[in-house]
Design a protein around this motif. Structure first.
Motif, PDB file in Angstrom:
ATOM      1  N   ASN A 107       4.432  22.374  -1.096  1.00 47.97           N
ATOM      2  CA  ASN A 107       4.535  20.913  -1.026  1.00 47.97           C
ATOM      3  C   ASN A 107       5.746  20.541  -0.192  1.00 47.97           C
ATOM      4  OD1 ASN A 107       2.461  19.970  -3.169  1.00 47.97           O
ATOM      5  ND2 ASN A 107       3.657  21.531  -4.233  1.00 47.97           N
ATOM      6  N   GLU A 108       5.638  19.457   0.548  1.00 44.85           N
ATOM      7  CA  GLU A 108       6.760  18.970   1.349  1.00 44.85           C
ATOM      8  C   GLU A 108       7.317  17.701   0.719  1.00 44.85           C
ATOM      9  OE1 GLU A 108       7.199  18.833   5.966  1.00 44.85           O
ATOM     10  OE2 GLU A 108       6.531  16.847   5.345  1.00 44.85           O
ATOM     11  N   TYR A 109       8.628  17.677   0.579  1.00 38.60           N
ATOM     12  CA  TYR A 109       9.313  16.513   0.021  1.00 38.60           C
ATOM     13  C   TYR A 109      10.441  16.120   0.957  1.00 38.60           C
ATOM     14  CZ  TYR A 109       7.093  18.275  -4.248  1.00 38.60           C
ATOM     15  OH  TYR A 109       6.196  18.754  -5.167  1.00 38.60           O
ATOM     16  N   ARG A 110      10.795  14.854   0.944  1.00 37.71           N
ATOM     17  CA  ARG A 110      11.960  14.379   1.695  1.00 37.71           C
ATOM     18  C   ARG A 110      13.134  14.221   0.739  1.00 37.71           C
ATOM     19  NH1 ARG A 110      11.964  10.145   6.510  1.00 37.71           N
ATOM     20  NH2 ARG A 110      11.197  12.086   7.421  1.00 37.71           N
ATOM     21  N   TYR A 111      14.223  14.849   1.095  1.00 34.11           N
ATOM     22  CA  TYR A 111      15.445  14.777   0.291  1.00 34.11           C
ATOM     23  C   TYR A 111      16.544  14.068   1.058  1.00 34.11           C
ATOM     24  CZ  TYR A 111      13.218  18.305  -2.644  1.00 34.11           C
ATOM     25  OH  TYR A 111      12.356  18.968  -3.451  1.00 34.11           O
ATOM     26  N   TRP A 112      17.462  13.460   0.295  1.00 32.84           N
ATOM     27  CA  TRP A 112      18.601  12.737   0.876  1.00 32.84           C
ATOM     28  C   TRP A 112      19.913  13.259   0.320  1.00 32.84           C
ATOM     29  CZ3 TRP A 112      18.166   8.919   4.595  1.00 32.84           C
ATOM     30  CH2 TRP A 112      16.872   8.450   4.844  1.00 32.84           C
TER      31      TRP A 112
END
Length: 122
Positions: A107-112
Motif C-alpha cells: 500500500n502507498e501512503y503519503r506521510y508528512w
C-alpha cells in the motif's frame, strides 16, 4: 513510518540553509519526496519535488535558488536553499509517498514531517 526534519533556522537575506528529512520505519519503497511551505496566513504550497529516479520539479519563485536532492540508500531528502529572501520565510514540511507491506499487500501512503521554521530576516 516517521519523517524527521532538521536544518531550519534564522538566516539573513542572501544567505543559505540546507534542510534534511529522513524517513524511517516499515518502508518497502519511497516514490516521490517533496518539500512544501506555509507562511502565516497563507495556504501550504509546493516548493520542490523529486522522484525516485531523480526527476525534479520546482515552484516558480524558487527556481535557480533552491535544489532538491535525495539519498535513496538512506531514505533522506534534502533542500538546499540559496539566495534566501524574506518572502521565503515559512514553516517547511517534507512529505513522502511511501510503499509499505501491510494487510497482505503493498500500500502507498503519503506521510508528512512535523515542519521546521525558516526565517529570513536582517
Amino acid at each position: 513510518v516517521q519523517l524527521v526534519e532538521s536544518g531550519g533556522g534564522l538566516v539573513q537575506p542572501g544567505g543559505s540553509l540546507r534542510l534534511s528529512c529522513a524517513a524511517s520505519g516499515s518502508i518497502f519503497r519511497i516514490n516521490v519526496m517533496g518539500w512544501y511551505r506555509q507562511a502565516p496566513g497563507k495556504e501550504r504550497e509546493l516548493v520542490a519535488a523529486i522522484t525516485s529516479g531523480g526527476n525534479t520539479n520546482y515552484a516558480g519563485p524558487v527556481k535557480c535558488r533552491f535544489t532538491i536532492s535525495r539519498d535513496n540508500a538512506n531514505n533522506t531528502v534534502y533542500l538546499q536553499m540559496n539566495s534566501l529572501k524574506p518572502e521565503d520565510t515559512a514553516v517547511y514540511y517534507c512529505n513522502a509517498d511511501i510503499v509499505s507491506w501491510d494487510y497482505g499487500r503493498y500500500n502507498e501512503y503519503r506521510y508528512w514531517g512535523q515542519g521546521t521554521q525558516v526565517t529570513v530576516s536582517s
